[in-house]
Design a protein around this motif. Structure first.
Motif, PDB file in Angstrom:
ATOM      1  N   UNK A 249       0.829  -1.217   0.000  1.00  0.00           N
ATOM      2  CA  UNK A 249       0.000   0.000   0.000  1.00  0.00           C
ATOM      3  C   UNK A 249       0.861   1.264   0.000  1.00  0.00           C
ATOM      4  N   UNK A 250       2.089   1.125   0.521  1.00  0.00           N
ATOM      5  CA  UNK A 250       2.991   2.293   0.516  1.00  0.00           C
ATOM      6  C   UNK A 250       3.748   2.400  -0.811  1.00  0.00           C
ATOM      7  N   UNK A 251       3.470   1.490  -1.737  1.00  0.00           N
ATOM      8  CA  UNK A 251       4.072   1.589  -3.072  1.00  0.00           C
ATOM      9  C   UNK A 251       5.429   0.929  -3.193  1.00  0.00           C
ATOM     10  N   UNK A 252       5.826   0.132  -2.197  1.00  0.00           N
ATOM     11  CA  UNK A 252       7.116  -0.569  -2.306  1.00  0.00           C
ATOM     12  C   UNK A 252       6.950  -1.780  -3.228  1.00  0.00           C
ATOM     13  N   UNK A 253       8.019  -2.143  -3.917  1.00  0.00           N
ATOM     14  CA  UNK A 253       7.950  -3.280  -4.832  1.00  0.00           C
ATOM     15  C   UNK A 253       7.773  -4.570  -4.041  1.00  0.00           C
ATOM     16  N   UNK A 254       6.722  -5.323  -4.412  1.00  0.00           N
ATOM     17  CA  UNK A 254       6.445  -6.601  -3.745  1.00  0.00           C
ATOM     18  C   UNK A 254       6.211  -7.661  -4.808  1.00  0.00           C
ATOM     19  N   UNK A 255       6.688  -8.874  -4.549  1.00  0.00           N
ATOM     20  CA  UNK A 255       6.458  -9.996  -5.451  1.00  0.00           C
ATOM     21  C   UNK A 255       6.638 -11.266  -4.611  1.00  0.00           C
ATOM     22  N   UNK A 256       5.558 -11.782  -4.086  1.00  0.00           N
ATOM     23  CA  UNK A 256       5.612 -12.886  -3.120  1.00  0.00           C
ATOM     24  C   UNK A 256       6.423 -12.516  -1.883  1.00  0.00           C
ATOM     25  N   UNK A 257       6.421 -11.243  -1.526  1.00  0.00           N
ATOM     26  CA  UNK A 257       7.189 -10.742  -0.394  1.00  0.00           C
ATOM     27  C   UNK A 257       7.634  -9.334  -0.740  1.00  0.00           C
ATOM     28  N   UNK A 258       8.307  -8.691   0.198  1.00  0.00           N
ATOM     29  CA  UNK A 258       8.819  -7.341  -0.086  1.00  0.00           C
ATOM     30  C   UNK A 258      10.189  -7.511  -0.731  1.00  0.00           C
ATOM     31  N   UNK A 259      10.320  -6.979  -1.937  1.00  0.00           N
ATOM     32  CA  UNK A 259      11.561  -7.187  -2.697  1.00  0.00           C
ATOM     33  C   UNK A 259      12.652  -6.258  -2.162  1.00  0.00           C
ATOM     34  N   UNK A 260      13.806  -6.851  -1.827  1.00  0.00           N
ATOM     35  CA  UNK A 260      14.951  -6.055  -1.353  1.00  0.00           C
ATOM     36  C   UNK A 260      16.172  -6.334  -2.220  1.00  0.00           C
ATOM     37  N   UNK A 274      13.213  -7.610   6.197  1.00  0.00           N
ATOM     38  CA  UNK A 274      13.991  -8.799   6.595  1.00  0.00           C
ATOM     39  C   UNK A 274      13.077  -9.964   6.940  1.00  0.00           C
ATOM     40  N   UNK A 275      13.693 -11.112   7.053  1.00  0.00           N
ATOM     41  CA  UNK A 275      13.017 -12.299   7.576  1.00  0.00           C
ATOM     42  C   UNK A 275      11.987 -12.884   6.616  1.00  0.00           C
ATOM     43  N   UNK A 276      10.929 -13.457   7.199  1.00  0.00           N
ATOM     44  CA  UNK A 276       9.927 -14.184   6.411  1.00  0.00           C
ATOM     45  C   UNK A 276       9.284 -13.344   5.314  1.00  0.00           C
ATOM     46  N   UNK A 277       9.278 -12.026   5.487  1.00  0.00           N
ATOM     47  CA  UNK A 277       8.547 -11.179   4.539  1.00  0.00           C
ATOM     48  C   UNK A 277       9.431 -10.712   3.372  1.00  0.00           C
ATOM     49  N   UNK A 278      10.739 -10.916   3.472  1.00  0.00           N
ATOM     50  CA  UNK A 278      11.664 -10.311   2.500  1.00  0.00           C
ATOM     51  C   UNK A 278      12.017 -11.283   1.367  1.00  0.00           C
ATOM     52  N   UNK A 279      11.975 -10.788   0.145  1.00  0.00           N
ATOM     53  CA  UNK A 279      12.452 -11.536  -1.022  1.00  0.00           C
ATOM     54  C   UNK A 279      13.793 -10.936  -1.404  1.00  0.00           C
ATOM     55  N   UNK A 280      14.852 -11.713  -1.270  1.00  0.00           N
ATOM     56  CA  UNK A 280      16.202 -11.154  -1.459  1.00  0.00           C
ATOM     57  C   UNK A 280      16.964 -11.957  -2.522  1.00  0.00           C
ATOM     58  N   UNK A 281      18.049 -11.386  -3.071  1.00  0.00           N
ATOM     59  CA  UNK A 281      18.827 -12.119  -4.078  1.00  0.00           C
ATOM     60  C   UNK A 281      19.455 -13.343  -3.422  1.00  0.00           C
ATOM     61  N   UNK A 282      19.003 -14.521  -3.830  1.00  0.00           N
ATOM     62  CA  UNK A 282      19.399 -15.754  -3.150  1.00  0.00           C
ATOM     63  C   UNK A 282      20.733 -16.297  -3.618  1.00  0.00           C
ATOM     64  N   UNK A 283      21.242 -17.310  -2.907  1.00  0.00           N
ATOM     65  CA  UNK A 283      22.560 -17.853  -3.239  1.00  0.00           C
ATOM     66  C   UNK A 283      22.589 -18.573  -4.583  1.00  0.00           C
ATOM     67  N   UNK A 284      21.422 -18.951  -5.120  1.00  0.00           N
ATOM     68  CA  UNK A 284      21.400 -19.655  -6.407  1.00  0.00           C
ATOM     69  C   UNK A 284      21.146 -18.699  -7.565  1.00  0.00           C
ATOM     70  N   UNK A 285      21.176 -17.412  -7.271  1.00  0.00           N
ATOM     71  CA  UNK A 285      21.052 -16.421  -8.343  1.00  0.00           C
ATOM     72  C   UNK A 285      19.635 -15.894  -8.510  1.00  0.00           C
ATOM     73  N   UNK A 286      18.635 -16.617  -8.030  1.00  0.00           N
ATOM     74  CA  UNK A 286      17.241 -16.175  -8.175  1.00  0.00           C
ATOM     75  C   UNK A 286      16.770 -15.567  -6.860  1.00  0.00           C
ATOM     76  N   UNK A 287      15.801 -14.649  -6.930  1.00  0.00           N
ATOM     77  CA  UNK A 287      15.254 -14.088  -5.687  1.00  0.00           C
ATOM     78  C   UNK A 287      14.604 -15.194  -4.858  1.00  0.00           C
ATOM     79  N   UNK A 288      14.725 -15.092  -3.552  1.00  0.00           N
ATOM     80  CA  UNK A 288      14.221 -16.150  -2.683  1.00  0.00           C
ATOM     81  C   UNK A 288      13.632 -15.540  -1.418  1.00  0.00           C
ATOM     82  N   UNK A 289      12.631 -16.202  -0.870  1.00  0.00           N
ATOM     83  CA  UNK A 289      12.065 -15.798   0.425  1.00  0.00           C
ATOM     84  C   UNK A 289      12.170 -17.016   1.333  1.00  0.00           C
ATOM     85  N   UNK A 290      12.809 -16.863   2.472  1.00  0.00           N
ATOM     86  CA  UNK A 290      13.033 -18.004   3.353  1.00  0.00           C
ATOM     87  C   UNK A 290      12.272 -17.817   4.657  1.00  0.00           C
TER      88      UNK A 290
END
Ligand code: FAD
Length: 399
Positions: A249-260, A274-290
């Motif tokens: 709602x605040x206009x931040x980029x989201x795609x299955x989580x908040x993209x960082x 951070x944490x469960x809500x964050x989608x970050x550049x993962x170790x395998x090269x693709x964005x990941x949410x853990x």
């Protein structure tokens, strides 16, 4: 920077506040969370807490920690809006709090599948201390628990319920257990272990309806193939959804989580996630949410180093995870997604599954083998040929 506000007082939010002080931040820290009480850890909720009910043991830090550290904690307070242009957050009561930097640590909530009858009184879910306490109290009089979802939380609960002599049926839509996160080899091993614990496991089984008794209370589950499993406790454990609404709602980029980005900053540099809500550049090269304690804690430490010390190195922590199911500690180092080769080694506690992708060690799954797991954390990324030289003995390779 004068004032950092953290939304969410769970595992990651608490670590964020603590790490800011550890890194030497001397400005104001305000934590706002919608759950009542002090920040607590969730993992024991589906494990030891079911047996001992010891809520005090869950608390991450005593209240004195927040006072001593100059960390303001507003519990039972929901943030309903982020006003980015004013750099303020707005609580449900209408109070505005200004920030110089904002950290979103809003976690995830349980996913409730669109199954008719799911809202009947008596269906249970497990995310919060309140959820766990409600289930624990019912467990003493439960005869047969039906668990919808054969993932980590459903299976941890199943093992605890079996230990309390409750009959348990797990209903899993996929053809194997914990399919989203585990290799087929380790899924199969845990299927055997749960059978040994006396749990009925139904795979390829789609819950189509929650059954109700004459009073309208949940009384079991009907499957899509017509089978009916009667039970006096129905636990819905079908995964989670990230709490992205504030950010979206605040206009931040989201795609299955908040993209960082690789520094864990959102599309607004004044806001991190951070944490469960964050989608970050993962170790395998693709964005990941853990969804893991490790990710929440390591994200928080990384953001603190960036905000306080100006550290601009990209986030690169090795992911790891554990799940206690009865007497069996499953541990995973790395991420197994997309692995193209699996090598299974017999260890005293059970199999160790080494997963390789493009000739490099990508993930290692172990059972009751903490030494092998710790070695694996150091070896993720190592070429297969180097490990082969050690006959895939990870402890030897890590020396
Ligand atoms: P959380 O700890 O969920 O905290 C988020 C907080 O933000 C919540 O309190 C939420 O209510 C609050 N919030 C959300 N929106 C707002 C808002 N608008 N305003 C105010 N507050 C808000 N992980 C493991 O690694 N190993 C395990 O064995 C394991 N077992 C688990 C067992 C259970 C039963 C559960 C539920 C989780 C388990 N996990 C485990 C996962 C682990 O607990 C999570 O990955 C971790 O808690 C994530 O931390 P977080 O800070 O991102 O989110």
């Amino acid at each position: 920077m004068q004032r950092i506000v953290i939304i969410g007082t769970g595992q990651g939010g608490q670590q964020m506040a603590a790490s800011l002080r550890q890194e030497g931040f001397s400005g104001e820290i305000l934590m706002i969370g919608d759950e009542p009480g002090l920040p607590y850890q969730r993992p024991p909720l589906s494990k030891a807490y079911m047996a001992n009910g010891d809520a005090a043991a869950l608390t991450l830090k005593p209240s004195g920690f927040y006072e001593r550290s100059g960390i303001a904690l507003h519990d039972a307070t929901r943030v309903v809006r982020i006003d980015r242009s004013a750099r303020q957050v707005v609580t449900q009561g209408g109070t505005r709090h200004s920030y110089d930097h904002l950290v979103l640590a809003t976690g995830a909530r349980n996913f409730r599948p669109p199954v008719p009858g799911i809202d009947a009184p008596g269906t249970a879910e497990l995310r919060t201390l309140a959820d766990a306490e409600a289930i624990r109290q019912r467990l003493a009089t439960t005869r047969h628990a039906v668990v919808v979802g054969g993932g980590f939380i459903g299976l941890e609960f199943a093992a605890m319920a079996r230990a309390a002599d409750v009959e348990v049926t797990v209903v899993e839509a996929a053809p194997r257990l914990m399919a989203r996160a585990l290799s087929p080899q380790m899924s199969g091993h845990f299927l055997d272990l749960h059978h040994q614990m006396g749990t009925h496991v139904l795979l390829d089984a789609m819950a189509a309806r929650v059954l109700a008794d004459a009073q309208g209370r949940a009384a079991g589950v009907a499957l899509a193939d017509g089978r009916q499993i009667a039970g006096d406790l129905v636990l819905i454990a079908t995964g989670v959804r990230p709490n992205v609404e504030l950010a979206a709602e605040a206009g931040l980029t989201c795609d299955n989580g908040i993209v960082v980005d690789d520094g864990l900053a959102t599309s607004d540099p004044a806001i991190s996630a951070l944490g469960d809500v964050a989608v970050f550049p993962g170790p395998l090269g693709a964005p990941v949410r853990l969804e893991s304690v490790q990710a929440a804690v390591d994200h928080a430490r990384h953001i603190a180093r960036r905000l306080v010390g100006g550290d601009s190195t990209p986030y690169a922590a090795v992911p790891w995870f554990w799940s206690d199911q009865g007497k069996f500690k499953l541990q995973i180092a790395g991420l197994g997604h997309g692995a193209d080769r699996a090598i299974t080694r017999a260890e005293p506690g059970g199999p160790a599954v080494l997963l390789f992708g493009r000739g490099r060690l990508q993930a290692v799954e172990t059972v009751n083998a903490p030494g092998v797991h710790m070695a694996a954390r150091k070896l993720i990324g190592m070429p297969l040929a180097d490990l082969q030289a050690h006959d895939f003995d990870l402890r030897a390779a890590a020396k």
